[in-house]
Motif scaffolding. Sequence first.
Motif, short mmCIF file in Angstrom:
data_model
loop_
_atom_site.label_atom_id
_atom_site.label_comp_id
_atom_site.label_asym_id
_atom_site.label_seq_id
_atom_site.Cartn_x
_atom_site.Cartn_y
_atom_site.Cartn_z
N ALA A 74 1.30 51.05 19.05
CA ALA A 74 2.60 51.33 18.42
C ALA A 74 3.37 52.38 19.21
N VAL A 75 2.67 53.40 19.67
CA VAL A 75 3.33 54.46 20.44
C VAL A 75 3.84 53.91 21.77
N ASN A 76 3.10 53.00 22.39
CA ASN A 76 3.55 52.39 23.64
C ASN A 76 4.83 51.58 23.45
N ILE A 77 4.93 50.89 22.33
CA ILE A 77 6.15 50.14 22.03
C ILE A 77 7.32 51.12 21.91
N THR A 78 7.10 52.24 21.25
CA THR A 78 8.16 53.24 21.11
C THR A 78 8.51 53.83 22.47
N ARG A 79 7.53 54.04 23.33
CA ARG A 79 7.84 54.53 24.68
C ARG A 79 8.78 53.56 25.39
N SER A 80 8.51 52.28 25.23
CA SER A 80 9.37 51.26 25.83
C SER A 80 10.78 51.35 25.26
N ARG A 81 10.88 51.51 23.95
CA ARG A 81 12.20 51.64 23.30
C ARG A 81 12.92 52.89 23.78
N LEU A 82 12.18 53.98 23.91
CA LEU A 82 12.78 55.23 24.39
C LEU A 82 13.30 55.06 25.81
N GLY A 83 12.54 54.38 26.65
CA GLY A 83 12.98 54.12 28.01
C GLY A 83 14.26 53.30 28.04
N ARG A 84 14.35 52.33 27.15
CA ARG A 84 15.57 51.51 27.07
C ARG A 84 16.75 52.36 26.62
N LEU A 85 16.53 53.26 25.66
CA LEU A 85 17.60 54.14 25.20
C LEU A 85 18.03 55.12 26.29
N VAL A 86 17.10 55.52 27.15
CA VAL A 86 17.45 56.37 28.29
C VAL A 86 18.34 55.58 29.25
N ARG A 87 17.94 54.34 29.56
CA ARG A 87 18.72 53.51 30.49
C ARG A 87 20.10 53.20 29.94
N GLN A 88 20.23 53.11 28.62
CA GLN A 88 21.52 52.83 28.00
C GLN A 88 22.37 54.08 27.85
N GLY A 89 21.80 55.25 28.14
CA GLY A 89 22.57 56.49 28.12
C GLY A 89 22.57 57.22 26.79
N PHE A 90 21.79 56.77 25.82
CA PHE A 90 21.73 57.46 24.53
C PHE A 90 20.85 58.70 24.61
N LEU A 91 19.81 58.62 25.43
CA LEU A 91 18.85 59.72 25.54
C LEU A 91 18.72 60.15 27.00
N THR A 92 18.16 61.34 27.18
CA THR A 92 17.80 61.80 28.52
C THR A 92 16.30 62.05 28.52
N GLN A 93 15.77 62.23 29.69
CA GLN A 93 14.35 62.50 29.83
C GLN A 93 14.20 63.82 30.59
N PRO A 94 14.17 64.96 29.84
CA PRO A 94 14.12 66.26 30.49
C PRO A 94 12.79 66.56 31.18
N GLY A 95 11.78 65.83 30.86
CA GLY A 95 10.47 66.00 31.49
C GLY A 95 9.68 64.73 31.31
N ARG A 96 8.57 64.62 32.01
CA ARG A 96 7.76 63.41 31.92
C ARG A 96 7.26 63.22 30.49
N GLY A 97 7.58 62.08 29.93
CA GLY A 97 7.11 61.75 28.58
C GLY A 97 7.87 62.44 27.48
N ARG A 98 8.94 63.14 27.81
CA ARG A 98 9.74 63.86 26.80
C ARG A 98 11.13 63.25 26.77
N TYR A 99 11.69 63.11 25.58
CA TYR A 99 12.98 62.47 25.41
C TYR A 99 13.85 63.36 24.54
N GLN A 100 15.14 63.36 24.86
CA GLN A 100 16.08 64.22 24.15
C GLN A 100 17.42 63.50 24.04
N LYS A 101 18.17 63.83 23.00
CA LYS A 101 19.49 63.23 22.83
C LYS A 101 20.40 63.66 23.97
N TRP A 102 21.16 62.69 24.49
CA TRP A 102 22.12 62.96 25.55
C TRP A 102 23.24 63.81 24.96
N THR A 103 23.54 64.95 25.58
CA THR A 103 24.61 65.81 25.07
C THR A 103 25.72 65.96 26.07
#
Length: 132
Positions: free
Chosen positions: A103-132
């Motif tokens: 389940a966590v791997n599926i969410t990692r995939s979703r988070l990666g997609r949200l990063v590529r779409q510009g909704f989120l950033t990845q400030p560090g490996r495996g860490r995700y944050q809202k794009w500001t």
Amino acid sequence: MNVIELLAYLQVQHDETTARAGELRDQIEHLTAALAEAEARLADLTTTQQVIAELAPAGDEPEPPETTTAYQAIVNAFNEHPGRAFRARELHELLGMPTHEAAVNITRSRLGRLVRQGFLTQPGRGRYQKWT
């Protein structure tokens, strides 16, 4: 290979590439027509939906229950904590989602997609944050 053989080889390549370009043009023409049909259908459906919404009596039917997709839940969590960076597992714990690895791997995939779409950033490996 002599010059004549080289020229013959280049002509064969040219002819094959010309044929392939023609096939691709035909595909583009077909896809353009299909896209136009789909867009026209979408416009018809939107108009129909608007007409029905205008004609339907207001307030007679209860609102359908909200369904939250996993993507919506993830984006909502980031909207509620805009400055916080999450790991996928932390996000699962916050949202009350299962924390098993699949389940966590599926969410990692979703988070990666949200990063590529510009909704989120990845400030560090495996860490995700809202794009500001």
